[in-house]
Design an enzyme around this catalytic site. Structure first.
Site, PDB file in Angstrom:
ATOM      1  N   LEU A  37      39.714   4.532  26.509  1.00  0.00           N
ATOM      2  CA  LEU A  37      40.877   3.708  26.835  1.00  0.00           C
ATOM      3  C   LEU A  37      40.509   2.261  26.575  1.00  0.00           C
ATOM      4  CD1 LEU A  37      42.426   5.051  30.179  1.00  0.00           C
ATOM      5  CD2 LEU A  37      43.601   4.792  27.998  1.00  0.00           C
ATOM      6  N   ASP A  38      41.411   1.491  25.956  1.00  0.00           N
ATOM      7  CA  ASP A  38      41.167   0.070  25.731  1.00  0.00           C
ATOM      8  C   ASP A  38      40.940  -0.642  27.056  1.00  0.00           C
ATOM      9  OD1 ASP A  38      41.468   0.405  23.022  1.00  0.00           O
ATOM     10  OD2 ASP A  38      43.559  -0.274  22.962  1.00  0.00           O
ATOM     11  N   PRO A  39      40.194  -1.745  27.053  1.00  0.00           N
ATOM     12  CA  PRO A  39      39.898  -2.455  28.305  1.00  0.00           C
ATOM     13  C   PRO A  39      41.134  -2.816  29.126  1.00  0.00           C
ATOM     14  CG  PRO A  39      38.499  -3.282  26.564  1.00  0.00           C
ATOM     15  CD  PRO A  39      39.465  -2.327  25.911  1.00  0.00           C
ATOM     16  N   ASN A  40      42.228  -3.205  28.478  1.00  0.00           N
ATOM     17  CA  ASN A  40      43.418  -3.616  29.222  1.00  0.00           C
ATOM     18  C   ASN A  40      44.299  -2.447  29.658  1.00  0.00           C
ATOM     19  OD1 ASN A  40      43.193  -6.564  29.225  1.00  0.00           O
ATOM     20  ND2 ASN A  40      43.339  -6.371  27.014  1.00  0.00           N
ATOM     21  N   ALA A  41      43.962  -1.243  29.208  1.00  0.00           N
ATOM     22  CA  ALA A  41      44.728  -0.062  29.600  1.00  0.00           C
ATOM     23  C   ALA A  41      44.211   0.492  30.923  1.00  0.00           C
ATOM     24  CB  ALA A  41      44.646   1.005  28.515  1.00  0.00           C
TER      25      ALA A  41
END
Length: 305
Positions: A37-41
């Site tokens: 998962l992307d850091p901001n997700a």
């Protein structure tokens, strides 16, 4: 300690950050996850511990679901709100305008991975190249969008919410960017939450803070999901004590001497293999030509447990 802990990943943590925290709290060195998962997700991130890591490359259900927010009229280099703006356009679309084009993005579609992604090309991550200002041609890939629904839209801000169910390898940022291109105004993703992954849902999740408390209270085992839980979509076959011993020692089983002989078994079908007492022994895969149920996943267990 073998099993799965389903973490509700917080924003501003990478998936590997989460693994590091879980390792520290549980004392388990062998750990992995089932999909970055992307850091901001935020959202569902199954963490595999111990022998469960052996199943990481064997998971059959890689489908995922997301809730994504977006904004029309803006584009960025990362295809999300956290990137550098690359364009702005007037946008005055209605909810119906968007729902009218969504059928074009359902089913099997082609996507080009974004430059800011972990895809490797010639041994380099695309995001490393992107940070150097280098853009390279990427091959398109087929992904499947099982469902795509607009569940909210605010015309005054040109912002909305999509609920998406998709196959492995789907980039939600790219999907939103493609929708913006189709509308002719551009679009960026403004938030992303994964609501299901590998058969687990938000209801299965615990936060890192909750994990810390659970470990301190000695309740970790109560929240640990079994390795078998990742393969519940597979049928199972119960075997005799002698067959169980053979299987855990790495031996294939004769299909004709199992329940599978009574059904129409297809080649290369994966089954959960269980002892008479219900213990999960691993996974077998059929070889109909040789009449065998071969080892697909082998758990290091003792039948005396």
């Amino acid at each position: 300690m073998n099993g799965v802990i389903v973490i509700d990943k917080p924003a501003e943590f990478t998936s590997f950050d989460v693994i590091a925290v879980v390792r520290k709290l549980t004392g388990q060195r062998k750990a992995g996850h089932t999909g970055t998962l992307d850091p901001n997700a935020t959202g569902v991130l199954p963490i595999l511990l111990g022998d469960a890591t052996k199943a990481q490359d064997l998971i059959l259900n890689h489908d995922k679901s997301y809730r994504a927010e977006f904004k029309l009229g803006l584009t960025t280099d990362t295809l999300d709100i956290w990137g550098t703006p690359t364009g702005r356009a007037f946008s005055d679309f209605s909810e119906n305008d968007i729902t009218d084009i969504l059928p074009q993005f359902r089913g099997e579609i082609c996507q080009i991975p974004p430059m800011y992604s972990a895809v490797q090309m010639n041994g380099q991550r695309l995001y490393d190249l992107a940070r150097q200002g280098i853009e390279v041609e990427r091959e398109s890939r087929n992904v499947t969008i099982y469902s795509l629904e607009l569940v909210g839209f605010e015309k005054s801000t040109q912002s909305g919410i999509l609920e998406i169910s998709c196959s492995k390898g789907t980039y939600i940022r790219t999907l939103i960017d493609d929708i913006g291109r189709q509308l002719g105004c551009g679009a960026v993703m403004t938030s992303l939450r994964r609501t299901s992954a590998c058969g687990f849902t938000e209801n299965d999740c615990i936060t890192l803070e909750a994990l810390k408390r659970i470990v301190s209270e000695g309740q970790l085992e109560e929240y640990m999901r079994s390795v078998e839980s990742m393969f519940m979509q597979c049928g199972y076959v119960a075997v005799s004590d002698a067959q169980a011993k053979r299987f855990i020692n790495g031996g294939a089983l004769n299909i004709d001497r199992t329940y599978l002989a009574k059904i129409d078994v297809k080649d290369k079908t994966v089954y959960r293999v269980k002892a008479k007492n219900g213990m999960f022994l691993g996974l077998g895969i059929t070889d109909t030509e040789k009449g065998l149920l071969k080892i697909y996943l082998h758990m290091n267990i003792s039948l005396n447990n």
